[in-house]
Design a protein around this motif. Structure first.
Motif, PDB file in Angstrom:
ATOM      1  N   VAL A 184       0.832  -1.208   0.000  1.00 40.04           N
ATOM      2  CA  VAL A 184       0.000   0.000   0.000  1.00 40.04           C
ATOM      3  C   VAL A 184       0.865   1.256   0.000  1.00 40.04           C
ATOM      4  O   VAL A 184       0.622   2.197  -0.766  1.00 40.04           O
ATOM      5  N   LEU A 185       1.903   1.280   0.844  1.00 38.34           N
ATOM      6  CA  LEU A 185       2.777   2.460   0.876  1.00 38.34           C
ATOM      7  C   LEU A 185       3.513   2.639  -0.448  1.00 38.34           C
ATOM      8  O   LEU A 185       3.690   3.758  -0.931  1.00 38.34           O
ATOM      9  N   HIS A 186       3.959   1.525  -1.042  1.00 35.88           N
ATOM     10  CA  HIS A 186       4.664   1.634  -2.323  1.00 35.88           C
ATOM     11  C   HIS A 186       3.736   2.153  -3.405  1.00 35.88           C
ATOM     12  O   HIS A 186       4.117   3.017  -4.226  1.00 35.88           O
ATOM     13  N   ALA A 187       2.502   1.663  -3.443  1.00 37.00           N
ATOM     14  CA  ALA A 187       1.527   2.145  -4.427  1.00 37.00           C
ATOM     15  C   ALA A 187       1.242   3.626  -4.226  1.00 37.00           C
ATOM     16  O   ALA A 187       1.162   4.407  -5.183  1.00 37.00           O
ATOM     17  N   PHE A 188       1.099   4.030  -2.981  1.00 35.61           N
ATOM     18  CA  PHE A 188       0.837   5.430  -2.659  1.00 35.61           C
ATOM     19  C   PHE A 188       2.014   6.298  -3.086  1.00 35.61           C
ATOM     20  O   PHE A 188       1.839   7.386  -3.664  1.00 35.61           O
ATOM     21  N   ALA A 189       3.245   5.832  -2.823  1.00 31.52           N
ATOM     22  CA  ALA A 189       4.448   6.576  -3.216  1.00 31.52           C
ATOM     23  C   ALA A 189       4.514   6.728  -4.733  1.00 31.52           C
ATOM     24  O   ALA A 189       4.913   7.778  -5.257  1.00 31.52           O
ATOM     25  N   GLU A 190       4.112   5.687  -5.463  1.00 33.03           N
ATOM     26  CA  GLU A 190       4.131   5.748  -6.924  1.00 33.03           C
ATOM     27  C   GLU A 190       3.141   6.788  -7.442  1.00 33.03           C
ATOM     28  O   GLU A 190       3.448   7.558  -8.361  1.00 33.03           O
ATOM     29  N   ILE A 191       1.956   6.806  -6.870  1.00 26.28           N
ATOM     30  CA  ILE A 191       0.955   7.804  -7.281  1.00 26.28           C
ATOM     31  C   ILE A 191       1.466   9.208  -6.972  1.00 26.28           C
ATOM     32  O   ILE A 191       1.334  10.139  -7.796  1.00 26.28           O
ATOM     33  N   MET A 192       2.055   9.371  -5.784  1.00 23.60           N
ATOM     34  CA  MET A 192       2.583  10.689  -5.411  1.00 23.60           C
ATOM     35  C   MET A 192       3.684  11.112  -6.379  1.00 23.60           C
ATOM     36  O   MET A 192       3.753  12.270  -6.794  1.00 23.60           O
ATOM     37  N   ARG A 193       4.552  10.177  -6.748  1.00 21.66           N
ATOM     38  CA  ARG A 193       5.666  10.508  -7.659  1.00 21.66           C
ATOM     39  C   ARG A 193       5.152  10.896  -9.045  1.00 21.66           C
ATOM     40  O   ARG A 193       5.589  11.895  -9.626  1.00 21.66           O
ATOM     41  N   ARG A 194       4.228  10.119  -9.566  1.00 24.00           N
ATOM     42  CA  ARG A 194       3.798  10.315 -10.951  1.00 24.00           C
ATOM     43  C   ARG A 194       2.925  11.550 -11.155  1.00 24.00           C
ATOM     44  O   ARG A 194       2.999  12.220 -12.180  1.00 24.00           O
ATOM     45  N   PHE A 195       2.084  11.829 -10.182  1.00 28.79           N
ATOM     46  CA  PHE A 195       1.045  12.825 -10.442  1.00 28.79           C
ATOM     47  C   PHE A 195       1.004  14.001  -9.469  1.00 28.79           C
ATOM     48  O   PHE A 195       0.535  15.067  -9.846  1.00 28.79           O
ATOM     49  N   LEU A 196       1.431  13.782  -8.208  1.00 28.98           N
ATOM     50  CA  LEU A 196       0.974  14.725  -7.195  1.00 28.98           C
ATOM     51  C   LEU A 196       2.031  15.541  -6.477  1.00 28.98           C
ATOM     52  O   LEU A 196       1.814  16.716  -6.213  1.00 28.98           O
ATOM     53  N   LEU A 197       3.142  14.936  -6.109  1.00 28.72           N
ATOM     54  CA  LEU A 197       3.984  15.538  -5.081  1.00 28.72           C
ATOM     55  C   LEU A 197       4.489  16.920  -5.475  1.00 28.72           C
ATOM     56  O   LEU A 197       4.300  17.895  -4.747  1.00 28.72           O
ATOM     57  N   GLY A 198       5.138  17.042  -6.643  1.00 27.65           N
ATOM     58  CA  GLY A 198       5.669  18.341  -7.047  1.00 27.65           C
ATOM     59  C   GLY A 198       4.588  19.378  -7.245  1.00 27.65           C
ATOM     60  O   GLY A 198       4.702  20.519  -6.803  1.00 27.65           O
ATOM     61  N   GLN A 199       3.482  18.978  -7.904  1.00 28.63           N
ATOM     62  CA  GLN A 199       2.382  19.907  -8.160  1.00 28.63           C
ATOM     63  C   GLN A 199       1.746  20.386  -6.858  1.00 28.63           C
ATOM     64  O   GLN A 199       1.454  21.570  -6.695  1.00 28.63           O
ATOM     65  N   MET A 200       1.565  19.464  -5.901  1.00 32.33           N
ATOM     66  CA  MET A 200       0.943  19.838  -4.622  1.00 32.33           C
ATOM     67  C   MET A 200       1.830  20.819  -3.860  1.00 32.33           C
ATOM     68  O   MET A 200       1.338  21.782  -3.264  1.00 32.33           O
ATOM     69  N   TYR A 201       3.128  20.542  -3.851  1.00 32.90           N
ATOM     70  CA  TYR A 201       4.025  21.432  -3.117  1.00 32.90           C
ATOM     71  C   TYR A 201       4.009  22.827  -3.750  1.00 32.90           C
ATOM     72  O   TYR A 201       3.962  23.842  -3.057  1.00 32.90           O
ATOM     73  N   TYR A 202       4.021  22.864  -5.089  1.00 32.79           N
ATOM     74  CA  TYR A 202       3.989  24.144  -5.790  1.00 32.79           C
ATOM     75  C   TYR A 202       2.708  24.916  -5.460  1.00 32.79           C
ATOM     76  O   TYR A 202       2.738  26.107  -5.150  1.00 32.79           O
ATOM     77  N   GLU A 203       1.571  24.222  -5.503  1.00 28.80           N
ATOM     78  CA  GLU A 203       0.300  24.888  -5.218  1.00 28.80           C
ATOM     79  C   GLU A 203       0.223  25.373  -3.778  1.00 28.80           C
ATOM     80  O   GLU A 203      -0.310  26.440  -3.492  1.00 28.80           O
ATOM     81  N   LYS A 204       0.806  24.577  -2.879  1.00 29.44           N
ATOM     82  CA  LYS A 204       0.786  24.974  -1.471  1.00 29.44           C
ATOM     83  C   LYS A 204       1.613  26.245  -1.264  1.00 29.44           C
ATOM     84  O   LYS A 204       1.189  27.176  -0.571  1.00 29.44           O
ATOM     85  N   MET A 205       2.787  26.307  -1.875  1.00 34.84           N
ATOM     86  CA  MET A 205       3.636  27.475  -1.719  1.00 34.84           C
ATOM     87  C   MET A 205       3.052  28.689  -2.455  1.00 34.84           C
ATOM     88  O   MET A 205       3.205  29.824  -2.029  1.00 34.84           O
ATOM     89  N   LYS A 206       2.363  28.430  -3.534  1.00 36.69           N
ATOM     90  CA  LYS A 206       1.760  29.518  -4.301  1.00 36.69           C
ATOM     91  C   LYS A 206       0.700  30.247  -3.495  1.00 36.69           C
ATOM     92  O   LYS A 206       0.513  31.445  -3.601  1.00 36.69           O
ATOM     93  N   LYS A 207      -0.003  29.486  -2.653  1.00 38.30           N
ATOM     94  CA  LYS A 207      -1.047  30.082  -1.826  1.00 38.30           C
ATOM     95  C   LYS A 207      -0.457  30.857  -0.648  1.00 38.30           C
ATOM     96  O   LYS A 207      -1.147  31.645  -0.005  1.00 38.30           O
ATOM     97  N   SER A 208       0.819  30.633  -0.362  1.00 39.27           N
ATOM     98  CA  SER A 208       1.444  31.310   0.782  1.00 39.27           C
ATOM     99  C   SER A 208       1.659  32.779   0.470  1.00 39.27           C
ATOM    100  O   SER A 208       2.025  33.164  -0.634  1.00 39.27           O
ATOM    101  N   SER A 209       1.479  33.623   1.477  1.00 37.44           N
ATOM    102  CA  SER A 209       1.673  35.069   1.302  1.00 37.44           C
ATOM    103  C   SER A 209       3.126  35.397   1.028  1.00 37.44           C
ATOM    104  O   SER A 209       3.430  36.471   0.522  1.00 37.44           O
ATOM    105  N   ILE A 210       4.021  34.472   1.378  1.00 44.14           N
ATOM    106  CA  ILE A 210       5.459  34.743   1.164  1.00 44.14           C
ATOM    107  C   ILE A 210       5.743  34.891  -0.320  1.00 44.14           C
ATOM    108  O   ILE A 210       6.566  35.702  -0.740  1.00 44.14           O
ATOM    109  N   TRP A 211       5.058  34.101  -1.166  1.00 42.44           N
ATOM    110  CA  TRP A 211       5.291  34.179  -2.605  1.00 42.44           C
ATOM    111  C   TRP A 211       4.670  35.429  -3.205  1.00 42.44           C
ATOM    112  O   TRP A 211       5.079  35.857  -4.274  1.00 42.44           O
ATOM    113  N   GLY A 212       3.646  35.918  -2.543  1.00 41.85           N
ATOM    114  CA  GLY A 212       3.028  37.165  -3.013  1.00 41.85           C
ATOM    115  C   GLY A 212       2.162  36.998  -4.243  1.00 41.85           C
ATOM    116  O   GLY A 212       1.933  37.960  -4.980  1.00 41.85           O
ATOM    117  N   PHE A 213       1.710  35.795  -4.544  1.00 42.85           N
ATOM    118  CA  PHE A 213       0.839  35.583  -5.711  1.00 42.85           C
ATOM    119  C   PHE A 213      -0.612  35.876  -5.341  1.00 42.85           C
ATOM    120  O   PHE A 213      -1.030  35.605  -4.245  1.00 42.85           O
TER     121      PHE A 213
END
Length: 500
Positions: free
Chosen positions: A471-500
């Motif tokens: 289960v953890l390996h499958a979850f890690a694969e989904i995070m790698r392929r589709f989610l992890l980088g995009q989620m981190y970017y979106e999270k930081m984009k919403k932060s006031s520090i980025w000023g977007f």
């Protein structure tokens, strides 16, 4: 002290078998009286005391950690008090020549100079007989004298403790009743009846694990709590084996009686989360099995008792979801994520599902930002009462876990089933953060470590199963392929520090 008082003191010391000693910590020398060797049945070195007491065999394994902590305090620690002395006591088991381990009570006084321990003065007393009597008394209360199994009251107490401690872990309570036992007593006599009861007890001890709870309820009735059940099939298999072992014929004076066993089964937490409910359901399953015929094993269902609520549609749906997760974790996780309109919420829900199904106390997704051991928690689920992931997984925890990553048939993992077996510093580091066991799968971009998904057990050691790895390996694969980088970017984009 007058001569008379001195004589009285020596007489009392001898009468109570007290060995008097002084350890000079700085010189590492020991002086003691003749009683010391009489208690331990061997000569004790008078120099290099620290090295002598570092012998791992000298102190009983169950008392070793506390003893080592006391020694370390004396050799390295400093008093937090302004007083020049401190008094302590300690009960522990020590190895003696020819008698294995015996219980001793040590009362001692620590003398300080400039807040540093310099001398220890005290007395050692053999308390083995008293401890053995205490154990006998405790056994008389906790154990059934005939079978050696737990008594009904104490077994109930242990089961209740186990159920309250393991909120998510699967357990099985078995209530076992011997078929035709009354005929054994009536036709063959009570001696044969006692032999049947002892045979049941011996077979229970042989078939079940030491970690399971075995109790003699009374007469020809027994109960077993099977702890940490990975699949219900194991329960069915064990019950079948037990019935095979107990299916026997007994003869006496021309009379023969065939005996067998009927078993009622209730599963926690599905059929109950406390002893009273679980036992009532297992007992009802036993009753239904007896109605259907002897030599049976029956699992409780809600339909047995009319006034009990039937299992809800939600219960069925949750079990079906769990089966999908275990049968094909990659497809299950992918489907949930791709069908979701709110990916972040879905990931959070998935973590809660994992935690509850596998009985872990923390489930998390970490992003490792730039620095090798700097981890940021993107998502986490934490059972009530335990420290948040960001607090528990500090830089030192992350450093130690990252160093233990290895390639396995399931993926790239770091894991430990019992942090108590790590080095002394490692044990203190992990258990200080309520991490008794951990399992973590890396999210990799080729050879680059992006982050990880993981589980913590905050209560006890555990053997991580194949399903948990998959289960953890499958979850890690989904995070790698589709989610992890995009989620981190979106999270930081919403932060006031980025000023977007």
């Amino acid at each position: 002290m007058s001569r008379l008082l001195s004589e009285i003191y020596e007489e009392i010391v001898q009468m109570n078998r007290l060995a008097v000693f002084e350890w000079d910590i700085l010189q590492d020398t020991l002086v003691y009286d003749d009683v010391m060797e009489q208690i331990l049945l061997r000569e004790i070195p008078k120099r290099d005391i620290k090295q002598h007491f570092a012998n791992p065999r000298l102190i009983h394994p169950k008392d070793r950690t506390e003893f080592k902590n006391r020694m370390r305090f004396l050799m390295e620690g400093r008093s937090q008090r302004k007083a020049a002395i401190q008094d302590f006591s300690l009960d522990f088991r020590i190895y003696t020549m020819g008698r294995n381990y015996i219980w001793v009570h040590m009362s001692y006084r620590v003398l300080y100079e400039e807040s540093r321990a310099v001398k220890v003065r005290g007395a050692l007393q053999n308390t083995n007989v008293a401890h053995q009597e205490q154990v006998k008394l405790q056994d008389a209360v906790e154990r059934d004298p005939m079978t050696g199994l737990y008594s009904k009251t104490h077994a109930a107490y242990l089961v209740e403790q186990e159920l309250s401690r393991k909120i998510f872990a699967a357990q099985a309570l078995l209530v076992i009743d011997m078929d035709n036992f009354k005929q054994v007593n009536d036709k063959l006599g009570h001696l044969i009846g006692d032999a049947v009861i002892l045979d049941v007890a011996l077979n229970l001890k042989h078939l079940f694990r030491q970690t399971d709870i075995l109790g003699h309820i009374g007469g020809d009735e027994f109960m077993v709590l099977m702890r940490d059940i990975p699949t219900p099939q194991i329960v069915h298999d064990k019950c079948s084996q037990l019935r095979d072992l107990l299916r026997k014929s007994y003869s006496q004076g021309g009379e023969t009686v065939q005996v067998s066993a009927s078993i009622g089964i209730a599963m926690a937490p599905i059929h109950g989360r406390d002893y009273k409910t679980l036992f009532a359901h297992a007992d009802e399953a036993l009753y239904q099995g007896k109605k259907l015929g002897k030599d049976s094993q029956v699992v409780y269902t809600a339909s047995f008792i009319g006034h009990r609520e039937k299992e809800t549609e939600k219960d069925h749906r949750e079990r079906a979801e769990y089966k999908k997760l275990v049968d094909n974790p990659l497809e299950y996780i992918f489907h949930m994520v791709m069908q979701s309109k709110d990916t972040s919420l879905t990931v959070q829900i998935l973590l809660e599902i994992f935690a509850k199904h596998f009985g872990v106390h923390r489930a998390y997704v970490l992003w490792h930002v730039d620095g090798q051991y700097w981890a940021e928690s993107l998502f986490s689920y934490v059972a009530g009462g335990y420290a948040p992931v960001d607090e528990a997984h500090n830089a030192e925890i992350r450093r130690r876990m990252r160093k233990r990553y290895k390639d396995t048939p399931y993926g790239r993992f770091t894991e430990c089933g019992d942090t108590g077996k790590l080095s002394e510093n490692g044990c203190r580091t992990f258990q200080g953060k309520q991490i008794m066991a951990y399992l973590e799968c890396a999210v990799m971009d080729d050879e680059r470590f992006l982050g990880c998904v993981g589980f913590d057990d905050c209560v006890q050691p555990r053997a991580w199963s194949r399903s948990e790895h998959e289960v953890l390996h499958a979850f890690a694969e989904i995070m790698r392929r589709f989610l992890l980088g995009q989620m981190y970017y979106e999270k930081m984009k919403k932060s006031s520090i980025w000023g977007f």
